[in-house]
Scaffold this active site. Structure first.
Site, PDB file in Angstrom:
ATOM      1  N   TRP A 117       3.083  -7.018  -1.250  1.00  0.00           N
ATOM      2  CA  TRP A 117       2.013  -7.849  -1.767  1.00  0.00           C
ATOM      3  C   TRP A 117       0.884  -6.970  -2.256  1.00  0.00           C
ATOM      4  O   TRP A 117       0.683  -5.854  -1.777  1.00  0.00           O
ATOM      5  CB  TRP A 117       1.535  -8.795  -0.688  1.00  0.00           C
ATOM      6  CG  TRP A 117       2.578  -9.734  -0.193  1.00  0.00           C
ATOM      7  CD1 TRP A 117       3.408 -10.543  -0.949  1.00  0.00           C
ATOM      8  CD2 TRP A 117       2.933  -9.985   1.158  1.00  0.00           C
ATOM      9  NE1 TRP A 117       4.226 -11.288  -0.156  1.00  0.00           N
ATOM     10  CE2 TRP A 117       3.961 -10.959   1.159  1.00  0.00           C
ATOM     11  CE3 TRP A 117       2.481  -9.474   2.391  1.00  0.00           C
ATOM     12  CZ2 TRP A 117       4.536 -11.438   2.324  1.00  0.00           C
ATOM     13  CZ3 TRP A 117       3.060  -9.960   3.547  1.00  0.00           C
ATOM     14  CH2 TRP A 117       4.064 -10.932   3.506  1.00  0.00           C
ATOM     15  N   ILE A 120      -1.659  -5.387   0.295  1.00  0.00           N
ATOM     16  CA  ILE A 120      -1.168  -4.467   1.318  1.00  0.00           C
ATOM     17  C   ILE A 120      -0.334  -3.353   0.683  1.00  0.00           C
ATOM     18  O   ILE A 120      -0.768  -2.211   0.588  1.00  0.00           O
ATOM     19  CB  ILE A 120      -0.343  -5.223   2.388  1.00  0.00           C
ATOM     20  CG1 ILE A 120      -1.224  -6.280   3.078  1.00  0.00           C
ATOM     21  CG2 ILE A 120       0.227  -4.258   3.428  1.00  0.00           C
ATOM     22  CD1 ILE A 120      -0.480  -7.184   4.038  1.00  0.00           C
ATOM     23  N   CYS A 121       0.858  -3.699   0.242  1.00  0.00           N
ATOM     24  CA  CYS A 121       1.817  -2.685  -0.194  1.00  0.00           C
ATOM     25  C   CYS A 121       1.517  -2.105  -1.578  1.00  0.00           C
ATOM     26  O   CYS A 121       2.122  -1.104  -1.972  1.00  0.00           O
ATOM     27  CB  CYS A 121       3.231  -3.254  -0.155  1.00  0.00           C
ATOM     28  SG  CYS A 121       3.769  -3.669   1.519  1.00  0.00           S
ATOM     29  N   VAL A 122       0.597  -2.721  -2.314  1.00  0.00           N
ATOM     30  CA  VAL A 122       0.124  -2.134  -3.565  1.00  0.00           C
ATOM     31  C   VAL A 122      -1.197  -1.405  -3.344  1.00  0.00           C
ATOM     32  O   VAL A 122      -1.360  -0.248  -3.732  1.00  0.00           O
ATOM     33  CB  VAL A 122      -0.026  -3.206  -4.672  1.00  0.00           C
ATOM     34  CG1 VAL A 122      -0.675  -2.610  -5.916  1.00  0.00           C
ATOM     35  CG2 VAL A 122       1.324  -3.804  -5.018  1.00  0.00           C
TER      36      VAL A 122
END
Length: 218
Positions: A117, A120-122
């Site tokens: 997402w 978070i992960c970006v």
């Protein structure tokens, strides 16, 4: 990204200086994607991946806990059938040395990221990589968050850290840059026709007009 890299011709992307990281486009992540319509994100990230292939831009695929969160989106995996995604346990992709090593091995400094997402992960790898000397671009319409607010706040936070937001068609346009770059025109036309929506329809019409003789030539 330093201020001198944000303007001028050098701020635009070229295939020769770009490296693309596609992070965690997996079923579990899509199940809680609410900032965008999921099929739009799928369309856009697959279009982005196909564009990277047209321009020979090195592309790194990653997943997180794929044995629980599911394998990479099949349409995306099909663009790079020979490549096995780097499967992590770390939430922050940039803390996985395999990913960092793969990016650094390309010798390129313009890092383009899309993923799930956004918040978070970006955001985590984008902010960290920007602090380590990379010029980071985040493809916002090939990414998404658990809510519109989560996505938007993540984009604002990344901008404050010097990350540049961009859309996938903008990336495609900067890579092509000149319609005289004939070796990639056919590939770009195909990607736009498949994934460009109304832009793809307009591009097909433009190609028709370019191929249509004028009254003087008839």
């Amino acid at each position: 990204m330093s201020s001198e890299n944000k303007t001028g011709l050098g701020a635009l992307l070229t295939p020769e200086d770009s490296v693309l990281a596609l992070i965690d486009h997996q079923p579990f992540q899509f199940a809680n994607l609410h900032s965008h319509e999921p099929t739009m994100v799928i369309n856009n990230v697959v279009g982005l991946a196909k564009a990277a292939k047209v321009f020979d831009v090195p592309t790194i695929l990653t997943t997180v806990l794929e044995e629980r969160g599911g394998l990479l989106l099949q349409d995306l995996q099909d663009v790079f059938p020979e490549q096995k995604p780097i499967n992590r346990t770390l939430i922050n992709t940039w803390q996985d040395e395999r990913v960092v090593d793969a990016v650094k091995a390309t010798g390129r400094k313009k890092l383009i990221i899309a993923g799930l997402w956004t918040e978070i992960c970006v955001a985590m790898p984008a902010i960290q990589a920007a602090g380590e000397g990379f010029e980071v671009y985040v493809v916002t319409d090939a990414s998404g968050g658990v809510s519109k607010e989560a996505h938007d706040m993540a984009v604002q936070r990344m901008i404050q850290a010097g990350v540049v937001p961009v859309t996938w068609l903008a990336v495609l346009g900067e890579w092509q840059r000149d319609w005289a770059r004939e070796e990639t025109v056919q590939g770009v036309a195909g990607v736009q026709a498949q994934h460009g929506g109304a832009s793809g329809v307009a591009f097909a019409w433009e190609m028709q007009l370019l191929a249509t003789p004028t009254g003087e030539e008839a």
